[in-house]
Write a protein that holds these residues in place. Structure first.
Motif, PDB file in Angstrom:
ATOM      1  N   TRP A 451      15.510  69.359  16.102  1.00 47.40           N
ATOM      2  CA  TRP A 451      15.522  68.943  14.459  1.00 47.40           C
ATOM      3  C   TRP A 451      15.658  67.269  14.327  1.00 47.40           C
ATOM      4  O   TRP A 451      14.860  66.873  13.499  1.00 47.40           O
ATOM      5  CB  TRP A 451      16.699  69.620  13.855  1.00 47.40           C
ATOM      6  N   ARG A 454      12.230  65.596  14.700  1.00 50.41           N
ATOM      7  CA  ARG A 454      11.416  65.818  13.476  1.00 50.41           C
ATOM      8  C   ARG A 454      11.068  64.364  12.374  1.00 50.41           C
ATOM      9  O   ARG A 454      12.269  63.469  12.585  1.00 50.41           O
ATOM     10  CB  ARG A 454      11.677  66.729  12.406  1.00 50.41           C
ATOM     11  N   GLU A 458      10.857  65.648   7.072  1.00 60.33           N
ATOM     12  CA  GLU A 458      11.208  66.938   7.570  1.00 60.33           C
ATOM     13  C   GLU A 458      12.542  67.227   8.138  1.00 60.33           C
ATOM     14  O   GLU A 458      13.097  68.231   8.132  1.00 60.33           O
ATOM     15  CB  GLU A 458      10.224  67.266   8.545  1.00 60.33           C
ATOM     16  N   ARG A 459      13.274  66.217   8.034  1.00 59.68           N
ATOM     17  CA  ARG A 459      14.711  66.497   8.710  1.00 59.68           C
ATOM     18  C   ARG A 459      15.598  66.582   7.772  1.00 59.68           C
ATOM     19  O   ARG A 459      16.379  65.809   7.423  1.00 59.68           O
ATOM     20  CB  ARG A 459      14.982  65.049   9.583  1.00 59.68           C
TER      21      ARG A 459
END
Length: 745
Positions: A451, A454, A458-459
């Protein structure tokens, strides 16, 4: 006698049953479940039946229990009641969403032609269907269920179905047996109305509130089933009448109640509410509960939080909880690294560490690193696990922390290990998760790492939640409680506490060090600081080679050499100087002067002492709070390196004093250069101080709340606090008529 076999591929209705029902005006069914979809499939045939008798089998236990079971006949868990609405194999029919209409029509048919009775006798009966009367009776058996699956209209799970079709006299005898049981009130009980009541639930109009509660019941049924007297708080202790319980807000009471349940079920949990939501008071309510059960409680906290806990057990007029007579022991995290001495009036060498039933760990994130990786070294985490949790009585662990996770999920796992004593198999069984704790945290860390890679857009928190394994949330739900202010406002009545204050966006100021021409900037000072040896804190580096063996076993914490300990002190002092510079130029100046004075003391001693006399002079590496280092920093050093004892000193005669003096003079020269470069930075030219005055002026002119001119300034160092007070107090009094107070220590 006809014997027919129907396989599970070419499903057919039992030959003759449909025709027999159509011809007969009477139908008896025993020992089978009933489905409204069977009625729908045979609607045409069943409409011609004048009377249908449906006899349910009894459970196979004692008569008393059978009678009780019959009274509780329509408990939803029983398969025969669920079959009313369609069996597992009739899901295709249920998916057609025609249940409501079928159920209404079936209920009308039952009211006209059908009676349901349940057996009160022990044992089971063979499922059968009997049509007709007297010599015209026809018996079909075994018919386990009167459903579309059992009748061959829908695919089922059976390998093969064998149905016997018997005529008179066998069928006549079977019908007589059925009627004898049916007409004996001591053997059966009429449950027609109860069947109708269940069927009516399919088409009855329900209030939205009822649907809401039914939904809640289904969503949380698993959790409700887990609640037993073993994990629920014992109301007989009277803990709800205690002073601390009366002072809790509703959300704190919920937390205390849940914490007790988790402690009883899982032996430990973490209270991770946001800062300011009263974790200490919530924990005190839990402590009072266990003390009311005559259990011994230990509170482990950082030394700086001592008053947060000792206040509530003291016999002072300022203690509003004095009536509860709390009696828990309070010790410090650093005490776990000590073998003897006194702490809070307790002799550490005599404490029975294994006799505590509950341990409350404040700021539990200090134990996030788990076991030490160093050989022959026992850190405070290991000592806590070994001496307190594993030894002696079974110990429950309540951890308090607003930040249980720093940047690794293993931080949380290490803390949870304290609850289950590191016996991961036992905890895996209690949690009932698909993967074990270790594997779940490994997957969670992997998902988090992906994550973080990203793109920023998008995080998001939602993306992280979707990436984390479901078992991770199961663990969090089981052993942690974490609420934010927003959560409290959304789900609780906040009439008692009012609304939480709205936080304004912080204003970041980045003023220069000074407006004096030719004065150094932060980068120049940093470069000069990097050149410091700080040799005054590392005397062991100058021990003569011939005398090194004498001090080989002398160290700080177990496994840490004297030289290693001194390097830790030197690193701490280097960071400390940078922190002082960041705080205020005055604090930085005072610290430089103290270090300089310390160096001068030893240069003078080396110079004045003769060689013969130097054997009586000893150098110590102890770093006591003296203004050069704050008390909190000294505690941090003590916890990390173990505080120096009187025996941890070096004889001056065992040192290369010439080389040490050279290093000390180099540091002295650098310190003099630094002090001369900042000598002209007076308060009038301290840009940071002037910026603060400007901000205070703006705040007083434009208060956040009307008429509120109060300001609180927080700083890490007493030197800076004194400096601000000396310059702000006259400024505030002269310009605004406002008084200023100073609090340190």
């Amino acid at each position: 006698m006809d014997l027919k076999t129907y396989d599970n591929v070419n499903l057919k209705l039992v030959d003759g049953l449909r025709e027999s029902i159509r011809k007969g005006d009477r139908l008896a069914i025993a020992g089978a479940a009933f489905s409204i979809y069977a009625y729908e499939a045979l609607r045409e045939e069943l409409s011609g039946v004048a009377e249908l008798r449906f006899l349910y089998t009894s459970p196979t236990f004692s008569s008393d229990k059978a009678k009780k079971a019959s009274r509780e006949f329509f408990i939803p868990q029983l398969g025969r009641e669920r079959a009313l609405f369609g069996t597992a194999f009739e899901i295709k029919l249920r998916n057609q969403l025609t249940q409501r209409a079928i159920a209404r029509e079936c209920a009308d048919w039952i009211r006209q032609s059908v009676r349901f009775k349940t057996s009160l006798m022990d044992g089971s009966m063979v499922g059968e269907v009997i049509t007709g009367r007297g010599d015209e009776a026809i018996q079909f058996f075994p018919v386990q269920d009167f459903t579309t699956t059992a009748l061959g209209l829908e695919r089922g799970a059976a390998y093969a179905t064998q149905i016997l079709r018997l005529s008179a006299p066998n069928a006549t005898v079977a019908l007589a047996t059925f009627d004898s049981v049916w007409n004996d009130p001591s053997k059966v009980r009429d449950v027609t109305e109860e069947v109708l009541e269940n069927i009516e639930t399919l088409y009855r109009d329900n209030a939205p509130e009822f649907l809401y509660y039914v939904t809640l019941s289904n969503v949380f049924s698993r959790f409700l089933e887990d609640l037993t007297e073993d994990v629920l708080p014992n109301e007989g202790t009277g803990f709800r009448k205690s002073l601390i319980w009366q002072k809790l807000y509703n959300f704190q009471k919920d937390a205390a109640f849940a914490l007790i349940q988790k402690l009883e079920k899982y032996n430990g949990c973490i209270l991770a509410d946001s800062v300011g939501l009263g974790k200490t008071f919530t924990a005190l309510a839990v402590i009072k509960y266990y003390e009311s059960r005559n259990q011994r409680v230990l509170v482990l906290c950082p030394k700086k939080l001592n008053n947060n806990w000792t206040t509530w057990k003291s016999n002072y007029t300022t203690n509003v909880l004095a009536g509860d007579r709390l009696r828990y022991d309070v010790l410090y995290h650093s005490d776990l690294s000590r073998r003897k001495g006194e702490s809070n009036g307790l002799d550490l060498s005599l404490i029975n560490w294994g006799n505590y039933d509950l341990v409350v760990i404040d700021e539990s994130h200090n134990f996030r690193n788990g076991y030490s990786t160093k050989a022959n070294f026992e850190n405070r985490y290991e000592r806590l696990m070994k001496r307190i949790i594993r030894e002696g009585v079974k110990t429950k662990v309540l951890m308090l922390s607003a930040t249980p996770v720093n940047n690794r999920f293993s931080d949380l796992k290490n803390q949870l290990q304290l609850a289950y004593e590191g016996k991961v198999e036992e905890m895996d069984e209690r949690l009932e998760i698909c993967n074990g704790i270790d594997e779940t945290f490994r997957q969670a860390q992997g998902a988090y790492n992906q994550w973080t890679k990203r793109p920023p857009e998008e995080r998001t928190a939602k993306a992280l939640q979707e990436a984390l394994p479901f078992d991770f949330f199961e663990i969090l739900d089981a052993v942690t409680i974490a609420r934010s202010r927003r959560h409290i406002e959304r789900y609780y009545d906040t009439t008692d506490i009012g609304r939480f204050p709205k936080r304004l966006a912080p204003l970041s100021r980045r003023p220069k060090l000074t407006d004096q021409p030719g004065a150094p900037n932060y980068e120049e000072i940093f470069e000069l600081l990097r050149q410091l040896n700080l040799a005054v804190y590392t005397p062991s580096s100058f021990i003569l080679p011939s005398r090194v063996s004498v001090y080989a076993q002398m160290g700080g914490a177990r496994g840490l050499s004297l030289e290693g300990r001194e390097l830790g002190i030197r690193q701490l002092m280097s960071v400390n100087l940078l922190k002082r510079l960041e705080s205020s130029v005055n604090s930085f100046r005072l610290t430089l002067e103290r270090v300089r004075d310390h160096i001068c003391v030893w240069l003078d001693r080396i110079k004045e002492a003769g060689y013969a006399e130097r054997s009586d002079l000893r150098v110590t590496t102890a770093l006591e709070p003296d203004g050069t280092i704050e008390a909190d920093e000294a505690e941090a050093l003590e916890e990390t390196l173990t505080v120096a004892t009187k025996s941890m000193t070096i004889a001056l005669s065992d040192m290369d004093c010439v080389l040490w003096s050279e290093y000390l003079r180099q540091d002295l020269e650098l310190l003099d250069r630094l002090l001369s470069r900042i000598a002209n930075i007076t308060p009038e030219h301290d840009v940071k101080l002037q910026q603060l005055k400007a901000d205070l002026t703006t705040k007083i002119a434009n208060p956040i709340n009307s008429g509120n001119k109060k300001v609180i300034l927080f700083t890490a160092f007493a030197d800076t606090a004194q400096y601000l007070y000396e310059n702000i107090a006259p400024f505030m009094l002269t310009n605004f008529g406002l008084h200023t107070a100073l609090v340190t220590g």
